[in-house]
Write a protein that holds these residues in place. Structure first.
Motif, PDB file in Angstrom:
ATOM      1  N   LEU A 116      26.795  -0.070  32.790  1.00  0.00           N
ATOM      2  CA  LEU A 116      26.497   0.729  31.871  1.00  0.00           C
ATOM      3  C   LEU A 116      24.774   0.654  31.659  1.00  0.00           C
ATOM      4  N   LYS A 117      24.716  -0.311  32.218  1.00  0.00           N
ATOM      5  CA  LYS A 117      22.978  -0.726  32.159  1.00  0.00           C
ATOM      6  C   LYS A 117      22.226   0.745  32.935  1.00  0.00           C
ATOM      7  N   ALA A 118      22.771   1.307  33.854  1.00  0.00           N
ATOM      8  CA  ALA A 118      22.260   2.131  34.468  1.00  0.00           C
ATOM      9  C   ALA A 118      22.524   3.126  33.970  1.00  0.00           C
ATOM     10  N   VAL A 119      23.612   3.860  33.347  1.00  0.00           N
ATOM     11  CA  VAL A 119      24.569   4.901  32.482  1.00  0.00           C
ATOM     12  C   VAL A 119      23.388   6.260  31.592  1.00  0.00           C
ATOM     13  N   GLY A 120      22.678   5.364  30.928  1.00  0.00           N
ATOM     14  CA  GLY A 120      21.408   6.499  30.533  1.00  0.00           C
ATOM     15  C   GLY A 120      19.743   6.415  30.781  1.00  0.00           C
ATOM     16  N   ILE A 121      19.957   5.689  32.218  1.00  0.00           N
ATOM     17  CA  ILE A 121      18.945   6.684  33.116  1.00  0.00           C
ATOM     18  C   ILE A 121      19.272   7.671  33.978  1.00  0.00           C
TER      19      ILE A 121
ATOM     20  N   ARG B  42      31.678 -10.520  18.349  1.00  0.00           N
ATOM     21  CA  ARG B  42      32.796  -9.274  17.943  1.00  0.00           C
ATOM     22  C   ARG B  42      32.454  -8.645  16.863  1.00  0.00           C
ATOM     23  N   THR B  43      32.751  -9.680  15.430  1.00  0.00           N
ATOM     24  CA  THR B  43      32.247  -8.901  14.472  1.00  0.00           C
ATOM     25  C   THR B  43      30.493  -8.099  14.035  1.00  0.00           C
ATOM     26  N   ASP B  44      29.326  -8.434  15.356  1.00  0.00           N
ATOM     27  CA  ASP B  44      28.212  -8.009  15.588  1.00  0.00           C
ATOM     28  C   ASP B  44      28.645  -6.464  16.223  1.00  0.00           C
ATOM     29  N   ILE B  45      29.149  -6.193  17.271  1.00  0.00           N
ATOM     30  CA  ILE B  45      29.486  -5.377  17.607  1.00  0.00           C
ATOM     31  C   ILE B  45      30.219  -4.419  17.054  1.00  0.00           C
ATOM     32  N   ILE B  46      31.291  -4.708  17.016  1.00  0.00           N
ATOM     33  CA  ILE B  46      31.874  -3.518  15.224  1.00  0.00           C
ATOM     34  C   ILE B  46      31.317  -3.171  13.972  1.00  0.00           C
ATOM     35  N   GLY B  47      30.244  -4.054  14.049  1.00  0.00           N
ATOM     36  CA  GLY B  47      29.338  -3.301  12.709  1.00  0.00           C
ATOM     37  C   GLY B  47      28.127  -2.439  13.452  1.00  0.00           C
ATOM     38  N   LEU B  48      27.946  -2.757  15.031  1.00  0.00           N
ATOM     39  CA  LEU B  48      27.487  -1.794  15.968  1.00  0.00           C
ATOM     40  C   LEU B  48      27.623  -0.151  15.799  1.00  0.00           C
TER      41      LEU B  48
ATOM     42  N   PRO C 203      22.412   1.022  20.607  1.00  0.00           N
ATOM     43  CA  PRO C 203      21.855  -0.095  21.017  1.00  0.00           C
ATOM     44  C   PRO C 203      21.548  -0.481  22.281  1.00  0.00           C
ATOM     45  N   GLU C 204      20.588  -0.107  23.198  1.00  0.00           N
ATOM     46  CA  GLU C 204      20.754  -0.067  25.413  1.00  0.00           C
ATOM     47  C   GLU C 204      21.651  -1.606  25.384  1.00  0.00           C
ATOM     48  N   ASN C 205      21.235  -2.734  24.231  1.00  0.00           N
ATOM     49  CA  ASN C 205      21.655  -3.849  24.904  1.00  0.00           C
ATOM     50  C   ASN C 205      22.813  -4.231  23.789  1.00  0.00           C
ATOM     51  N   ILE C 206      23.896  -2.934  23.391  1.00  0.00           N
ATOM     52  CA  ILE C 206      24.978  -3.531  22.802  1.00  0.00           C
ATOM     53  C   ILE C 206      25.862  -4.843  23.013  1.00  0.00           C
ATOM     54  N   TYR C 207      26.275  -4.185  24.131  1.00  0.00           N
ATOM     55  CA  TYR C 207      26.923  -5.206  25.103  1.00  0.00           C
ATOM     56  C   TYR C 207      26.483  -6.665  25.412  1.00  0.00           C
ATOM     57  N   GLU C 208      26.099  -6.708  25.388  1.00  0.00           N
ATOM     58  CA  GLU C 208      25.138  -7.733  26.694  1.00  0.00           C
ATOM     59  C   GLU C 208      25.349  -9.156  25.999  1.00  0.00           C
TER      60      GLU C 208
END
Length: 210
Positions: free
Chosen positions: A93-98, A132-138, A148-153
């Protein structure tokens, strides 16, 4: 990039099949401890022998194509392959946006969310409640343009520690690890506390007794 859903199809593991296999395993014998049923507070300490030697070996295994394939097969036998699949999906995923643009990044984030994070997801990963809660909220109810680009880091780091401290300590006992270690020139024995060289099995026994 192979999406998590394509990986799921490739492995031929539906949610129902994973549950069926797990039930059969529990009925027939006591399954090995897996990353799915161990909390961060229960994770054994890594039997690292010299600074980062254990992590060095682990990193080389999971970044190598053949090493990662063998480790994935091992995790499948423990019904916890979602960990390595998620970890690698985040790496890609880190390379997908680029390489493929923002639209592809957003669709991949959603696809990974549906596969690994959402309630009743087919390959739900074992992460702490706050992460998990933070990711759900995003993700839930949000405009994908805000992902955000670092959503799963943070979740990736959690899964990495779980695999390194728990799963890898069992993988090093296997012939598959020995083959990978030989190919990658990795140690098949590890120094305990920087003093002696012991077989991995002895390392685990000694670490557990301390």
């Amino acid at each position: 990039m192979r999406s998590p859903r394509k990986l799921l199809k490739q492995l031929s593991i539906s949610r129902g099949e994973r549950r069926r296999r797990s039930n059969e395993n529990q009925a027939g014998s006591t399954p090995p401890a897996s990353a799915n049923n161990i909390s961060p507070n229960q994770m054994p300490a890594s039997p690292r022998l010299s600074p980062n030697e254990w992590q060095f070996a682990f990193d080389h295994v999971i970044y190598d194509v053949d090493g990662r394939a063998q480790f994935t097969k091992f995790l499948q036998s423990e019904y916890s392959e979602e960990n390595i699949l998620f970890w690698w999906a985040v790496e890609e995923l880190k390379a997908v946006g680029i390489s493929e643009g923002r639209a592809k990044f957003e669709s991949t984030v959603q696809e990974m969310y549906d596969t690994f994070i959402a309630a009743e997801s087919p390959l739900a990963i074992n992460i702490d409640h706050d992460t998990r809660t933070d990711i759900i909220g995003l993700v839930e109810g949000k405009d994908p343009s805000t992902f955000p680009e670092n959503i799963y880091e943070r979740a990736q780091a959690h899964v990495y520690r779980l695999m390194e401290k728990d799963c890898f300590s069992r993988f090093v006992h296997t012939s598959a690890y020995k083959d990978v270690a030989k190919k990658l020139s990795l140690p098949q024995t590890f120094r305990f506390n920087g003093i002696t060289r012991l077989q991995p099995s002895a390392v685990v026994v000694q670490a557990a007794s301390n």
